[in-house]
Scaffold this motif. Structure first.
Motif, PDB file in Angstrom:
ATOM      1  N   LYS A 100     -40.938  -2.751  54.770  1.00  0.00           N
ATOM      2  CA  LYS A 100     -41.574  -3.080  53.485  1.00  0.00           C
ATOM      3  C   LYS A 100     -40.756  -2.785  52.233  1.00  0.00           C
ATOM      4  O   LYS A 100     -41.292  -2.815  51.131  1.00  0.00           O
ATOM      5  CB  LYS A 100     -42.922  -2.374  53.385  1.00  0.00           C
ATOM      6  N   SER A 149     -49.708  -8.954  51.133  1.00  0.00           N
ATOM      7  CA  SER A 149     -49.304  -8.320  49.883  1.00  0.00           C
ATOM      8  C   SER A 149     -49.483  -9.272  48.709  1.00  0.00           C
ATOM      9  O   SER A 149     -49.332 -10.494  48.856  1.00  0.00           O
ATOM     10  CB  SER A 149     -47.823  -7.946  49.991  1.00  0.00           C
ATOM     11  N   TYR A 164     -38.671  -9.672  51.955  1.00  0.00           N
ATOM     12  CA  TYR A 164     -39.909  -8.994  52.367  1.00  0.00           C
ATOM     13  C   TYR A 164     -41.125  -9.882  52.051  1.00  0.00           C
ATOM     14  O   TYR A 164     -41.992 -10.102  52.895  1.00  0.00           O
ATOM     15  CB  TYR A 164     -40.019  -7.645  51.635  1.00  0.00           C
ATOM     16  N   ASN A 184     -51.142  -2.727  44.459  1.00  0.00           N
ATOM     17  CA  ASN A 184     -50.217  -1.589  44.592  1.00  0.00           C
ATOM     18  C   ASN A 184     -50.950  -0.342  45.077  1.00  0.00           C
ATOM     19  O   ASN A 184     -51.462   0.432  44.256  1.00  0.00           O
ATOM     20  CB  ASN A 184     -49.518  -1.316  43.259  1.00  0.00           C
ATOM     21  N   ASN A 218     -40.666   2.792  45.005  1.00  0.00           N
ATOM     22  CA  ASN A 218     -41.881   2.439  44.262  1.00  0.00           C
ATOM     23  C   ASN A 218     -42.177   3.448  43.157  1.00  0.00           C
ATOM     24  O   ASN A 218     -41.779   4.619  43.240  1.00  0.00           O
ATOM     25  CB  ASN A 218     -43.077   2.329  45.216  1.00  0.00           C
ATOM     26  N   LEU A 219     -42.883   2.968  42.156  1.00  0.00           N
ATOM     27  CA  LEU A 219     -43.098   3.765  40.943  1.00  0.00           C
ATOM     28  C   LEU A 219     -43.794   5.106  41.213  1.00  0.00           C
ATOM     29  O   LEU A 219     -43.299   6.157  40.776  1.00  0.00           O
ATOM     30  CB  LEU A 219     -43.924   2.937  39.941  1.00  0.00           C
ATOM     31  N   THR A 243     -36.494   6.008  35.832  1.00  0.00           N
ATOM     32  CA  THR A 243     -35.889   4.893  35.108  1.00  0.00           C
ATOM     33  C   THR A 243     -36.932   3.776  35.053  1.00  0.00           C
ATOM     34  O   THR A 243     -37.389   3.310  36.100  1.00  0.00           O
ATOM     35  CB  THR A 243     -34.622   4.385  35.832  1.00  0.00           C
ATOM     36  N   ILE A 244     -37.315   3.394  33.855  1.00  0.00           N
ATOM     37  CA  ILE A 244     -38.283   2.293  33.714  1.00  0.00           C
ATOM     38  C   ILE A 244     -37.490   0.991  33.667  1.00  0.00           C
ATOM     39  O   ILE A 244     -36.610   0.814  32.814  1.00  0.00           O
ATOM     40  CB  ILE A 244     -39.145   2.467  32.444  1.00  0.00           C
ATOM     41  N   PHE A 245     -37.839   0.105  34.587  1.00  0.00           N
ATOM     42  CA  PHE A 245     -37.100  -1.154  34.704  1.00  0.00           C
ATOM     43  C   PHE A 245     -37.650  -2.218  33.754  1.00  0.00           C
ATOM     44  O   PHE A 245     -38.519  -2.992  34.121  1.00  0.00           O
ATOM     45  CB  PHE A 245     -37.150  -1.668  36.149  1.00  0.00           C
ATOM     46  N   CYS A 298     -43.886  -3.704  32.810  1.00  0.00           N
ATOM     47  CA  CYS A 298     -44.654  -4.537  33.757  1.00  0.00           C
ATOM     48  C   CYS A 298     -46.047  -3.966  34.011  1.00  0.00           C
ATOM     49  O   CYS A 298     -46.242  -2.747  34.026  1.00  0.00           O
ATOM     50  CB  CYS A 298     -43.942  -4.600  35.100  1.00  0.00           C
ATOM     51  N   ARG A 352     -49.206  -3.698  36.675  1.00  0.00           N
ATOM     52  CA  ARG A 352     -49.593  -3.782  38.080  1.00  0.00           C
ATOM     53  C   ARG A 352     -51.035  -3.305  38.233  1.00  0.00           C
ATOM     54  O   ARG A 352     -51.569  -2.606  37.366  1.00  0.00           O
ATOM     55  CB  ARG A 352     -48.689  -2.892  38.959  1.00  0.00           C
ATOM     56  N   ARG A 364     -35.503  -4.972  36.749  1.00  0.00           N
ATOM     57  CA  ARG A 364     -35.137  -4.953  38.162  1.00  0.00           C
ATOM     58  C   ARG A 364     -35.295  -6.380  38.700  1.00  0.00           C
ATOM     59  O   ARG A 364     -36.314  -7.035  38.429  1.00  0.00           O
ATOM     60  CB  ARG A 364     -36.075  -3.994  38.898  1.00  0.00           C
ATOM     61  N   ASP A 391     -38.782  -8.524  39.809  1.00  0.00           N
ATOM     62  CA  ASP A 391     -40.058  -8.072  39.234  1.00  0.00           C
ATOM     63  C   ASP A 391     -40.710  -9.185  38.413  1.00  0.00           C
ATOM     64  O   ASP A 391     -40.015  -9.968  37.758  1.00  0.00           O
ATOM     65  CB  ASP A 391     -39.834  -6.860  38.322  1.00  0.00           C
TER      66      ASP A 391
HETATM   67  C1  WQD Z   1     -44.195  -1.136  40.054  1.00  0.00           C
HETATM   68  C2  WQD Z   1     -43.678  -1.260  38.635  1.00  0.00           C
HETATM   69  C3  WQD Z   1     -41.324  -1.728  38.523  1.00  0.00           C
HETATM   70  C4  WQD Z   1     -39.917   2.008  40.190  1.00  0.00           C
HETATM   71  C5  WQD Z   1     -43.872  -3.526  45.661  1.00  0.00           C
HETATM   72  C6  WQD Z   1     -43.970  -4.662  46.632  1.00  0.00           C
HETATM   73  C7  WQD Z   1     -45.408  -4.905  46.989  1.00  0.00           C
HETATM   74  C8  WQD Z   1     -46.055  -3.671  47.508  1.00  0.00           C
HETATM   75  C9  WQD Z   1     -45.830  -2.493  46.629  1.00  0.00           C
HETATM   76  C10 WQD Z   1     -45.710  -2.742  49.728  1.00  0.00           C
HETATM   77  C11 WQD Z   1     -42.680  -2.409  38.478  1.00  0.00           C
HETATM   78  C12 WQD Z   1     -41.643  -0.383  37.925  1.00  0.00           C
HETATM   79  C13 WQD Z   1     -40.732   1.001  39.719  1.00  0.00           C
HETATM   80  C14 WQD Z   1     -39.090   2.705  39.269  1.00  0.00           C
HETATM   81  C15 WQD Z   1     -39.987   1.352  37.495  1.00  0.00           C
HETATM   82  N1  WQD Z   1     -45.536  -3.514  48.817  1.00  0.00           N
HETATM   83  N2  WQD Z   1     -40.770   0.688  38.394  1.00  0.00           N
HETATM   84  N3  WQD Z   1     -39.172   2.341  37.945  1.00  0.00           N
HETATM   85  O1  WQD Z   1     -42.663  -3.927  42.848  1.00  0.00           O
HETATM   86  O2  WQD Z   1     -45.082  -3.983  42.056  1.00  0.00           O
HETATM   87  O3  WQD Z   1     -44.591  -3.885  44.471  1.00  0.00           O
HETATM   88  O4  WQD Z   1     -44.455  -2.380  46.245  1.00  0.00           O
HETATM   89  O5  WQD Z   1     -45.377  -2.208  50.541  1.00  0.00           O
HETATM   90  O6  WQD Z   1     -45.466  -5.906  47.924  1.00  0.00           O
HETATM   91  O7  WQD Z   1     -43.425  -5.825  46.063  1.00  0.00           O
HETATM   92  O8  WQD Z   1     -44.179  -1.892  43.090  1.00  0.00           O
HETATM   93  O9  WQD Z   1     -44.000   0.499  42.619  1.00  0.00           O
HETATM   94  O10 WQD Z   1     -41.902  -0.812  43.081  1.00  0.00           O
HETATM   95  O11 WQD Z   1     -43.113  -1.154  40.938  1.00  0.00           O
HETATM   96  O12 WQD Z   1     -40.005   1.077  36.308  1.00  0.00           O
HETATM   97  O13 WQD Z   1     -38.319   3.592  39.638  1.00  0.00           O
HETATM   98  O14 WQD Z   1     -42.950  -0.068  38.332  1.00  0.00           O
HETATM   99  O15 WQD Z   1     -40.333  -2.370  37.783  1.00  0.00           O
HETATM  100  O16 WQD Z   1     -42.878  -2.931  37.215  1.00  0.00           O
HETATM  101  P1  WQD Z   1     -44.055  -3.508  43.024  1.00  0.00           P
HETATM  102  P2  WQD Z   1     -43.260  -0.762  42.481  1.00  0.00           P
END
Ligand code: WQD
Length: 380
Positions: free
Chosen positions: A99, A139, A164, A215, A235-236, A252-254, A265, A267, A333, A336
Motif C-alpha cells: 500500500k 481506496s 498502487y 484516510n 502518511n501524514l 514537511t508539508i507537501f 491539501c 483529506r 508531492r 497528490d
Molecule cells: C495526506 C496529506 C500529503 C505526509 C494515501 C493513499 C490512500 C490511502 C491513504 C492506504 C497529503 C500530506 C503527507 C507528509 C504531508 N491508502 N502530507 N507531509 O496521500 O491522502 O492517501 O494514504 O493505504 O490510498 O493514497 O495520505 O497521509 O500520505 O497524505 O504534507 O509527510 O498529507 O501531501 O496532502 P494520502 P497521506
C-alpha cells in the motif's frame, strides 16, 4: 444459508486496518481466522497485534487463540490449507496487500504480483471452496482528482494516479466482472436443472462489497493498538506522531499552493475504529442481502464526510500532544490531489454505518498509542 455469526477470514489481519477489523468482528460475535505474511508487522508465532486484540478483549491467546496463518496471498497451497482447516469460513474480508504509493512506482511488478496476482488466486481458491462473499479494501485513490466534492460513488474511476491506485482500480474491475459472470453462471445452471426437472441446489453468485477508504487514522482508544509502519512513515498522521515522540525532527508539508482554504491539501480522515466497524456493517449488509436472495458487487465510500487540511491536522494533533509541532513547507508531492472528501450518504443509508469519532478523539487516541508505544509493537 450461513449461520448468522459465521467465521470470517481476515487477510492482512495483523495490519493497521485489519487488526482493528479483527477486534470489531470478535466484539460483534463473529469467529475470525487471520492470514498475514507479517511483511508490515512484527514477527512472532502469535503476532503482537493479535496479542493486543486479546488484551483489549480480556481473552487469552493460549486458551482461546485466534487462528493465525503466516501465509502470503500469492501462496495458493497455503490458502487451500486455510480453507481446508476452516470449513466454516463464510466470508473473506480482504485487507492484505501492498500500500505504499511511492514505493509502488519503483517496484510495480511486486505490487501487481501481490495485489492483483494474490487477489486473483484468493478469489479462485474461494470459488473452489464455494465461499463467494467478499468485503474488499479499496481506496479513495480510485477517484483520482475528482470533478466534484464531496465525492459520490458514481464519480468516475480513473487509473492514472499511482501503481498502487491502479491495482485498486483493476481489482474493482476484477470483482465486478466476477460478480457479473457469476449471475450468468447461475442462470445457466438454473436453466439446465429446470430442463432436467432437477432441484436448484447450488449457488454460484457472488456478493461483494468494495470499501473505498478515505484516510484511516488514529488508534484504538485503549492505546494498545495502532499503526506500526516500518521505516519512515509515508502518511501524514503516523509521520506527525513520530515527530511528536521525537523520532523525527519535523514534518514537511507537501505544498501550500493548492486551491484550498489555506493552500494545503484536504483529506477526509476517518478514525480507524469507525473504519473497522464499516467492515462489520458491510458484512451485515451482505448477510441481509443473501437472506432475500440479492447478489451484487457494490462500492461504498468509508469516510467521515469532513474535509480537513494538512494545517488543520497539524493544529488538531498539536492540541492533543499539548505543544506546537515543528513543520516546514516544501513543494508539492507527485500524485497528490487538492481535495478528497467523501460523500458518505450511501454507506449511511445502505450499510447503516456512520463515522462517529471526532477529529479530536482521533488525535488523542493516536497520541495515546504513540506515546505508550514509541517503537510501535517492536519494543514489546
Ligand atoms: C495526506 C496529506 C500529503 C505526509 C494515501 C493513499 C490512500 C490511502 C491513504 C492506504 C497529503 C500530506 C503527507 C507528509 C504531508 N491508502 N502530507 N507531509 O496521500 O491522502 O492517501 O494514504 O493505504 O490510498 O493514497 O495520505 O497521509 O500520505 O497524505 O504534507 O509527510 O498529507 O501531501 O496532502 P494520502 P497521506
Amino acid at each position: 444459508m450461513y449461520p448468522t455469526k459465521s467465521t470470517i477470514l481476515v487477510t492482512g489481519g495483523c495490519g493497521y486496518v485489519g487488526s482493528h477489523t479483527v477486534l470489531s468482528l470478535l466484539q460483534s460475535g463473529y469467529k475470525v481466522v487471520v492470514l498475514d505474511n507479517l511483511s508490515n508487522s512484527s514477527n512472532s508465532t502469535t503476532p503482537e497485534a493479535l496479542r493486543r486484540v486479546h488484551k483489549i478483549l480480556g481473552t487469552n491467546d493460549e486458551t482461546s487463540p485466534i487462528p493465525f496463518y503466516n501465509v502470503d496471498i500469492v501462496d495458493r497451497a497455503g490458502l487451500v490449507l486455510i480453507f481446508e482447516e476452516n470449513r466454516d469460513i463464510s466470508t473473506v474480508i480482504h485487507c492484505a496487500g501492498r500500500k505504499a504509493v511511492g514505493e509502488s512506482g519503483r517496484i510495480p511488478l511486486d505490487y501487481y504480483h501481490t495485489n492483483i496476482g494474490g487477489t486473483v488466486i484468493l478469489l479462485q481458491v474461494m470459488e473452489e471452496f464455494n465461499v463467494r462473499r467478499m468485503v474488499f479494501s479499496s481506496s479513495a485513490t480510485v477517484y483520482g482528482d475528482p470533478p466534484k466534492i464531496p465525492i459520490p460513488e458514481t464519480s468516475p474511476i480513473i487509473a492514472s494516479m499511482s501503481v498502487y491506485g491502479r491495482t485498486k482500480v483493476m481489482l474493482e474491475h476484477v470483482m465486478n466482472d466476477l460478480s457479473v459472470s457469476s449471475e450468468w453462471k447461475q442462470q445457466q445452471y438454473v436453466k439446465e436443472q429446470e430442463a432436467k426437472g432437477l432441484p436448484i441446489e447450488k449457488n454460484y453468485r457472488w456478493n461483494i462489497i468494495l470499501l473505498r477508504y478515505f484516510n484511516p487514522a488514529g488508534a484504538h482508544p485503549s492505546g494498545f493498538m495502532g499503526e506500526d509502519p516500518q521505516g519512515v512513515p509515508n502518511n501524514l498522521m503516523p509521520y506527525l506522531a513520530q515527530v511528536a515522540v521525537g523520532n523525527l525532527e519535523k514534518l514537511t508539508i507537501f505544498g501550500s499552493d493548492y486551491p484550498t482554504k489555506d493552500g494545503t491539501c484536504i483529506r477526509d480522515y476517518l478514525h480507524v475504529v469507525d473504519c473497522a466497524d464499516g467492515h462489520v456493517a458491510a458484512l451485515e449488509k451482505i448477510e441481509r442481502d443473501e437472506s432475500v436472495g440479492h447478489f451484487e458487487c457494490k462500492a461504498y465510500n468509508l469516510g467521515a464526510g469532513v474535509g480537513c487540511s494538512v494545517l488543520d491536522m497539524v493544529r488538531a494533533f498539536s492540541k492533543a500532544v499539548g505543544r506546537d509541532l515543528p513543520y516546514v513547507i516544501a513543494g508539492r508531492r507527485a500524485g497528490d490531489v487538492p481535495n478528497l472528501t467523501a460523500d458518505s450518504q450511501l454507506a449511511n443509508n445502505e450499510l447503516n454505518w456512520k463515522a462517529v469519532m471526532s477529529l479530536d478523539q482521533m488525535c488523542e487516541d493516536l497520541w495515546r498509542w504513540q506515546s505508550n508505544n514509541p517503537s510501535g509493537y517492536r519494543n514489546k
